[in-house]
Design a protein around this motif. Structure first.
Motif, PDB file in Angstrom:
ATOM      1  N   ASN A   1       0.811  -1.210   0.000  1.00 15.46           N
ATOM      2  CA  ASN A   1       0.000   0.000   0.000  1.00 15.46           C
ATOM      3  C   ASN A   1       0.852   1.271   0.000  1.00 15.46           C
ATOM      4  OD1 ASN A   1      -2.735   1.077   0.188  1.00 15.46           O
ATOM      5  ND2 ASN A   1      -2.092   1.857   2.172  1.00 15.46           N
ATOM      6  N   ALA A   2       2.075   1.174   0.557  1.00 18.97           N
ATOM      7  CA  ALA A   2       2.872   2.367   0.837  1.00 18.97           C
ATOM      8  C   ALA A   2       3.298   3.107  -0.422  1.00 18.97           C
ATOM      9  CB  ALA A   2       4.107   1.998   1.654  1.00 18.97           C
ATOM     10  N   LEU A   3       3.701   2.373  -1.458  1.00 21.24           N
ATOM     11  CA  LEU A   3       4.268   3.041  -2.629  1.00 21.24           C
ATOM     12  C   LEU A   3       3.217   3.837  -3.395  1.00 21.24           C
ATOM     13  CD1 LEU A   3       6.939   3.348  -4.126  1.00 21.24           C
ATOM     14  CD2 LEU A   3       6.209   1.534  -5.653  1.00 21.24           C
ATOM     15  N   LEU A   4       1.956   3.438  -3.279  1.00 22.90           N
ATOM     16  CA  LEU A   4       0.909   4.127  -4.016  1.00 22.90           C
ATOM     17  C   LEU A   4       0.185   5.158  -3.173  1.00 22.90           C
ATOM     18  CD1 LEU A   4      -0.606   1.112  -5.969  1.00 22.90           C
ATOM     19  CD2 LEU A   4       0.990   2.834  -6.793  1.00 22.90           C
ATOM     20  N   THR A   5       0.364   5.098  -1.841  1.00 21.02           N
ATOM     21  CA  THR A   5      -0.277   6.082  -0.973  1.00 21.02           C
ATOM     22  C   THR A   5       0.758   7.109  -0.552  1.00 21.02           C
ATOM     23  OG1 THR A   5       0.078   4.644   0.941  1.00 21.02           O
ATOM     24  CG2 THR A   5      -2.018   4.441  -0.200  1.00 21.02           C
ATOM     25  N   LEU A   6       0.565   7.753   0.579  1.00 15.11           N
ATOM     26  CA  LEU A   6       1.452   8.832   1.006  1.00 15.11           C
ATOM     27  C   LEU A   6       2.018   8.507   2.386  1.00 15.11           C
ATOM     28  CD1 LEU A   6      -0.854  11.749  -0.100  1.00 15.11           C
ATOM     29  CD2 LEU A   6       1.087  10.816  -1.346  1.00 15.11           C
TER      30      LEU A   6
ATOM     31  N   THR B 233      -0.721  10.487  -8.285  1.00 18.65           N
ATOM     32  CA  THR B 233      -1.546  11.668  -8.517  1.00 18.65           C
ATOM     33  C   THR B 233      -0.842  12.926  -8.022  1.00 18.65           C
ATOM     34  OG1 THR B 233      -3.561  10.348  -8.320  1.00 18.65           O
ATOM     35  CG2 THR B 233      -3.785  12.728  -8.036  1.00 18.65           C
ATOM     36  N   GLN B 234      -0.179  12.831  -6.868  1.00 18.14           N
ATOM     37  CA  GLN B 234       0.567  13.978  -6.353  1.00 18.14           C
ATOM     38  C   GLN B 234       1.763  14.298  -7.240  1.00 18.14           C
ATOM     39  OE1 GLN B 234      -1.644  15.520  -4.406  1.00 18.14           O
ATOM     40  NE2 GLN B 234      -0.027  16.020  -2.980  1.00 18.14           N
ATOM     41  N   CYS B 235       2.439  13.270  -7.743  1.00 20.68           N
ATOM     42  CA  CYS B 235       3.546  13.513  -8.679  1.00 20.68           C
ATOM     43  C   CYS B 235       3.054  14.278  -9.904  1.00 20.68           C
ATOM     44  CB  CYS B 235       4.180  12.189  -9.105  1.00 20.68           C
ATOM     45  SG  CYS B 235       5.129  11.364  -7.811  1.00 20.68           S
TER      46      CYS B 235
ATOM     47  N   GLY C 213       2.650  17.848  -9.143  1.00 21.57           N
ATOM     48  CA  GLY C 213       3.922  18.559  -9.208  1.00 21.57           C
ATOM     49  C   GLY C 213       4.338  18.843 -10.642  1.00 21.57           C
ATOM     50  N   THR C 214       4.141  17.865 -11.539  1.00 24.58           N
ATOM     51  CA  THR C 214       4.468  18.081 -12.946  1.00 24.58           C
ATOM     52  C   THR C 214       3.623  19.197 -13.538  1.00 24.58           C
ATOM     53  OG1 THR C 214       5.076  15.745 -13.175  1.00 24.58           O
ATOM     54  CG2 THR C 214       4.635  16.952 -15.201  1.00 24.58           C
ATOM     55  N   GLU C 215       2.369  19.300 -13.104  1.00 25.73           N
ATOM     56  CA  GLU C 215       1.506  20.384 -13.579  1.00 25.73           C
ATOM     57  C   GLU C 215       2.056  21.751 -13.172  1.00 25.73           C
ATOM     58  OE1 GLU C 215      -2.293  19.436 -12.013  1.00 25.73           O
ATOM     59  OE2 GLU C 215      -2.697  17.840 -13.461  1.00 25.73           O
TER      60      GLU C 215
ATOM     61  N   PRO D  98      -9.753   7.570 -12.639  1.00 24.35           N
ATOM     62  CA  PRO D  98     -10.363   7.294 -11.329  1.00 24.35           C
ATOM     63  C   PRO D  98      -9.581   6.268 -10.527  1.00 24.35           C
ATOM     64  CG  PRO D  98     -12.041   7.376 -13.046  1.00 24.35           C
ATOM     65  CD  PRO D  98     -10.721   7.438 -13.752  1.00 24.35           C
ATOM     66  N   TRP D  99      -8.965   5.297 -11.215  1.00 29.46           N
ATOM     67  CA  TRP D  99      -8.172   4.308 -10.480  1.00 29.46           C
ATOM     68  C   TRP D  99      -7.001   4.982  -9.767  1.00 29.46           C
ATOM     69  CZ3 TRP D  99      -3.035   2.990 -10.587  1.00 29.46           C
ATOM     70  CH2 TRP D  99      -2.676   1.873  -9.841  1.00 29.46           C
ATOM     71  N   ALA D 100      -6.304   5.881 -10.462  1.00 34.66           N
ATOM     72  CA  ALA D 100      -5.158   6.559  -9.854  1.00 34.66           C
ATOM     73  C   ALA D 100      -5.592   7.395  -8.662  1.00 34.66           C
ATOM     74  CB  ALA D 100      -4.447   7.427 -10.886  1.00 34.66           C
ATOM     75  N   ALA D 101      -6.700   8.109  -8.783  1.00 41.64           N
ATOM     76  CA  ALA D 101      -7.171   8.952  -7.683  1.00 41.64           C
ATOM     77  C   ALA D 101      -7.515   8.127  -6.456  1.00 41.64           C
ATOM     78  CB  ALA D 101      -8.388   9.756  -8.144  1.00 41.64           C
ATOM     79  N   ALA D 102      -8.071   6.923  -6.679  1.00 42.04           N
ATOM     80  CA  ALA D 102      -8.507   6.104  -5.545  1.00 42.04           C
ATOM     81  C   ALA D 102      -7.400   5.226  -5.000  1.00 42.04           C
ATOM     82  CB  ALA D 102      -9.686   5.227  -5.973  1.00 42.04           C
ATOM     83  N   ALA D 103      -6.558   4.667  -5.889  1.00 44.96           N
ATOM     84  CA  ALA D 103      -5.603   3.650  -5.448  1.00 44.96           C
ATOM     85  C   ALA D 103      -4.156   4.106  -5.472  1.00 44.96           C
ATOM     86  CB  ALA D 103      -5.746   2.399  -6.338  1.00 44.96           C
ATOM     87  N   ALA D 104      -3.846   5.203  -6.138  1.00 49.05           N
ATOM     88  CA  ALA D 104      -2.444   5.633  -6.271  1.00 49.05           C
ATOM     89  C   ALA D 104      -2.306   7.128  -6.035  1.00 49.05           C
ATOM     90  CB  ALA D 104      -1.904   5.255  -7.650  1.00 49.05           C
ATOM     91  N   PRO D 105      -2.629   7.610  -4.824  1.00 50.24           N
ATOM     92  CA  PRO D 105      -2.533   9.058  -4.584  1.00 50.24           C
ATOM     93  C   PRO D 105      -1.129   9.604  -4.728  1.00 50.24           C
ATOM     94  CG  PRO D 105      -2.985   7.859  -2.546  1.00 50.24           C
ATOM     95  CD  PRO D 105      -3.157   6.887  -3.649  1.00 50.24           C
ATOM     96  N   PHE D 106      -0.100   8.763  -4.523  1.00 44.62           N
ATOM     97  CA  PHE D 106       1.264   9.284  -4.700  1.00 44.62           C
ATOM     98  C   PHE D 106       1.512   9.674  -6.151  1.00 44.62           C
ATOM     99  CE2 PHE D 106       5.707   8.355  -5.891  1.00 44.62           C
ATOM    100  CZ  PHE D 106       6.279   9.461  -5.285  1.00 44.62           C
TER     101      PHE D 106
END
Length: 909
Positions: free
Chosen positions: A384-389, A572-574, A577-579, A562-570
């Motif tokens: 879970n850690a690599l995809l969350t925060l 999404t945060q990256c 930053g790119t934005e 939607p998958w990234a927003a729900a399961a991979a917030p890290f």
């Protein structure tokens, strides 16, 4: 708690129009302001601001705090209107205060405003601070001002002010806001504590955050005023936490329906609890729960936790992590270990990663550690850690688990892999690559995990390995995937090869380019979705650095599923930053600095935000901010662990050193980054530092070094290409030509570079090249062209550069371009200087009085940003003595206490 929010931030003055109209003269109708708010909501601060405003408007001000044993109420008979009377804390005033207030208000004279502050929860009748039916006269104007918790944005602003951009982040501020319930005083007290800690984010993530003394004292006083049933319910709410049902509170408190209903009403009226949603009750200030628990005797606290564990197991879906938490604090070790075993098999156990880490910590503290439960829970946490925060605490706990002898090798390898990936990609710690390499050797029986590790090592963004090593790791990933035949493994190897191609700007076609990858579909294969989302995210980042801004925007849209927003917030945060970087390149600078400061400590955004703020600080003349944000030369590879970020930061460092005439530092930085570029071998990224390095070498007399570097740069781009690098190579050659006195050739090269940036959609870079092209053209014009002629084209280039700089808010660049126009443009031919010429025609020097002249405004902007007098003189083509005189006049006119407090815009001045 005291009511001073102590924010130090500018906020509009509530009720200002009402007060001013009531204090406009002695003939105005009398007025009453009821200032209502709970403890710590800022009533004292607002009353003080009203008093200062009233004094500024010419009214007299009086203050009275009626507490037991205090002085008698003020004698108002001799006070002339207009006047403001503030009566504070009526909820704890002695018995004679309310009758005195009522009598005064019945006879209040015109031109008087009376402010009465109180806490409604501590009054006999919350809506009636003056008692029931005070019989106020019809002529009295009445206003009620209610103060409540802060909005989240205000907490974020104060956290940024107190902790600074380095230590504050949206995540930290949101956690702070949650714990304090937005209560201004509690926010301030917590920030005072965090300001003294080395790691503010870690201090707030601890399982038990100690409540501030002021909050503990207030909670103790409110608890003492409650009845027995209400006290029991508040204690139950403290044990259960969050928003709890009335049924669960009643069961933990051990009360019947009737007693619980009456007690809950009292607890709500006391202000300790609030209704967050229908049949959901929690603390108004969540951190108050810790204060309640700390005050409980051990046996009572244990009993409540045992009841809570029993209540949680009665529901349909059981949170076994929470049950284990309560069983442990209830002292029932057998039940705790059984709950921990159940949590290890619970797919929802990681819904709250912090609770899972807390459970793992408690398990690690036992000599008879249940290895099966710890191992399975740790595996779930690492996956879970690599995809969350995760926090640094998560990684530390995983490190402790790795040394356990009870773990199977396969479990240890997977934990090590995920820990290494988190260390490297999220926490930017150099040991992450070593952990990942070690995991490769431990995962021989798991080809899917070996491919995952090898693909991570092949990521070209890292500066740990050169491009040849990245390609070596990719070859191993491809071979492992082909041997396994797994479609997801093959996709992972193909995707990382596409990322390498985008990063390097490869001209030839290779498999796995983002345009040929399918979109993440949110299907059941989470590994496939993760590989695709990560590949699109990394490729978008590389596209921004390479100047392919349209492709970057497309890739960011494709990865935002939607998958990234729900399961991979890290991830999404990256992308967030790119934005930031994409907006910087596109010239979308409005609000960009504020948003970047809010993300400066965020996981996944901190490096992007820092780089953006460095660019903005340099362009806007905020050089003190640049000095604060810029790491030391030796620390740059650690702070900017992804290589294109390091190259870009080095370019900023060189530009600042050149502008400050610190040639030695500029050359040292140029030499260092060129050595690292040569080792990495991705020459398209050299475009972010090469022109500034060439300028530094030429200033230091190193023409041979500059020419050799430009030739090496050009050679590195033969098989690779990016728009940013191509324009940078043109600028490098233009600088060499300008240095050799071949200014017409230099002007043409600068112009071609500006055209590349125009097609790319990068206005700031285009403006820099137009400025240089205009400068070369004006210097190269023949002596007989004083009346204009050949200067027309260069003039338009410089004026267009100035227009772009001013539209972006690039103050330093704009002032430098304007100074070049003043020095080189033929008199009367520059439209940008027409206003200055009109001021000077026929009237001598215009009189500005106490206002700043246009030149003084320019000097003020640069001085406020941290530039020295000599640096300002270079930028504006003035003598240091002239700048010194300007600064003296500016300080005198603005009454500024230091250069940093000088006005930074025309509106301010």
């Amino acid at each position: 708690m005291a009511g001073d929010d102590g924010s130090g931030l500018f906020q509009p003055l509530p009720g200002a129009a009402f007060l001013r109209s009531s204090l406009a003269g002695a003939e105005c109708r009398p007025a009453l302001v009821l200032l209502e708010g709970g403890a710590g909501t800022g009533k004292t601060t607002l009353a003080a601001r009203w008093a200062r405003a009233a004094a500024d408007w010419g009214a007299r001000t009086l203050h009275h705090t009626p507490v037991a044993g205090s002085t008698a109420p003020p004698d108002l008979t001799a006070v002339e209107a207009p006047a403001l009377l503030v009566v504070e804390d009526v909820h704890r005033a002695p018995d004679g205060t309310v009758p005195w207030l009522r009598a005064w208000l019945r006879e209040a004279r015109p031109g008087f405003v009376t402010v009465v502050s109180y806490r409604p929860a501590e009054l006999p009748h919350p809506a009636c601070p003056l008692g029931m039916d005070p019989e106020l006269p019809p002529a009295l104007r009445i206003r009620r001002e209610r103060l409540g918790p802060w909005e989240r944005d205000r907490t974020r602003a104060l956290a940024l002010e107190v902790l600074g951009p380095e230590r504050s982040s949206e995540r930290l501020a949101d956690r702070l806001h949650l714990l304090a319930g937005g209560n201004p005083q509690t926010v301030r007290d917590l920030l005072d504590v965090l300001a003294e800690t080395t790691d503010a984010a870690a201090a707030l993530q601890d399982e038990e955050v100690e409540p501030p003394v002021r909050l503990s004292q207030h909670i103790a006083a409110r608890m003492a005023s409650l009845g027995e049933d209400a006290t029991a319910l508040v204690r139950a709410a403290a044990v259960l936490g969050g928003g709890s049902r009335e049924r669960d509170l009643r069961r933990v408190a051990g009360l019947g329906r009737s007693a619980a209903g009456a007690g809950l009403v009292q607890a709500l009226r006391s202000g300790l609890l609030e209704e967050r949603a229908p049949d959901r009750y929690g603390f108004t200030i969540p951190l108050a729960a810790s204060a309640v628990l700390a005050a409980l005797p051990g046996p009572i606290r244990c009993s409540l936790h045992r009841r809570a564990a029993g209540v949680l197991t009665r529901g349909g879906e059981v949170s076994w992590v929470a049950v284990a938490h309560h069983e442990r604090l209830g002292g029932r070790e057998g039940a705790w270990l059984r709950a921990a075993e159940r949590a290890a098999d619970d797919p929802n156990a990681l819904a709250d990663p912090g609770a899972a880490v807390s459970l793992l910590r408690s398990l690690l503290g036992r000599p008879d550690l249940p290895a099966r439960a710890a191992g399975r829970l740790a595996l779930g946490l690492t996956r879970n850690a690599l995809l969350t925060l995760p926090s640094a605490g998560t990684v530390d706990v995983l490190g402790q688990i790795l040394v356990l002898s009870q773990l199977a090798d396969e479990v240890r390898g997977e934990i090590r892999l995920e820990r290494g990936l988190v260390l490297n990609s999220q926490l930017c710690r150099s040991e992450g690559k070593a952990e990942t390499e070690r995991a490769v050797s431990e995962l021989r029986s798991r080809p899917d995990l070996r491919v995952r590790a090898l693909a991570a090592l092949a990521n070209p963004l890292s500066a740990v390995y050169g491009l040849d090593a990245n390609l070596h790791w990719w070859e191993r990933a491809r071979a492992t995937a082909e041997a396994s035949g797994d479609p997801t493994d093959l996709l992972a190897a193909r995707a990382v090869r596409g990322t390498i191609a985008v990063a390097c700007g490869e001209r030839r076609r290779v498999p796995g380019r983002p345009g040929r990858l399918p979109d993440p579909d949110g299907g059941p294969d989470s590994r496939r979705n993760e590989y695709l989302t990560r590949a699109l995210s990394n490729a978008a980042c590389c596209a921004v650095f390479n100047g392919d801004l349209r492709q970057a925007a497309v890739l960011l849209r494709r990865s935002a599923t939607p998958w990234a927003a729900a399961a991979a917030p890290f991830i999404t945060q990256c992308d967030r930053g790119t934005e930031l970087l994409l907006r910087l390149e596109r010239g979308e600078w409005s609000g960009l600095g504020r948003e970047s400061r809010g993300l400066l400590s965020g996981v996944g955004t901190r490096v992007d935000a820092r780089l953006v703020l460095l660019h903005l600080g340099l362009a806007q003349g905020a050089w003190e901010d640049c000095v604060t944000l810029q790491p030391g030369l030796d620390d740059m590879p650690h702070v900017f662990s992804q290589f294109p970020y390091e190259v870009s930061a080095a370019g900023i460092r060189i530009r600042m050193a050149v502008a400050r005439q610190n040639t030695a530092e500029a050359v040292t930085t140029a030499d260092r980054i060129w050595h690292r570029l040569r080792a990495k071998g991705v020459w398209v990224w050299a475009g972010h530092a090469a022109p500034w390095a060439v300028e530094a070498w030429l200033l230091a007399g190193g023409e041979d070094t500059a020419r050799s570097a430009v030739a090496e740069f050009a050679s590195g781009l033969r098989a690779h290409h990016s728009r940013t690098a191509g324009a940078a190579l043109l600028r490098c050659r233009a600088l060499l030509a300008e240095h050799a006195g071949e200014r017409p050739e230099a002007r043409g090269l600068f112009g071609r570079a500006a055209l590349v940036h125009e097609r790319t959609g990068a206005p700031y870079r285009r403006a820099l090249d137009l400025e240089a092209a205009g400068r070369c053209g004006l210097v190269a014009r023949p002596p007989e062209a004083e009346a204009g002629g050949p200067a027309e084209g260069p003039l338009r280039d410089l004026e267009e550069a100035l227009r772009v700089f001013e539209s972006l808010g690039a103050s330093w660049d704009a002032l430098r371009a304007r100074g070049t126009l003043r020095e080189l443009a033929p008199s009367g031919h520059s439209r940008a200087l027409a206003g200055e010429a009109a001021d000077a025609r026929g009237r001598g020097r215009p009189a500005y009085g106490d206002a700043l002249s246009p030149r003084e405004q320019e000097v003020a902007v640069l001085a406020a940003g941290g530039l020295t007098n000599r640096e300002i003189a270079v930028a504006l083509h003035l003598s240091p003595r002239t700048v010194e005189q300007h600064v003296y006049r500016i300080m005198r006119k603005t009454h500024a206490v230091s250069r940093r407090h000088l006005p930074t815009s025309r509106a301010d001045s």
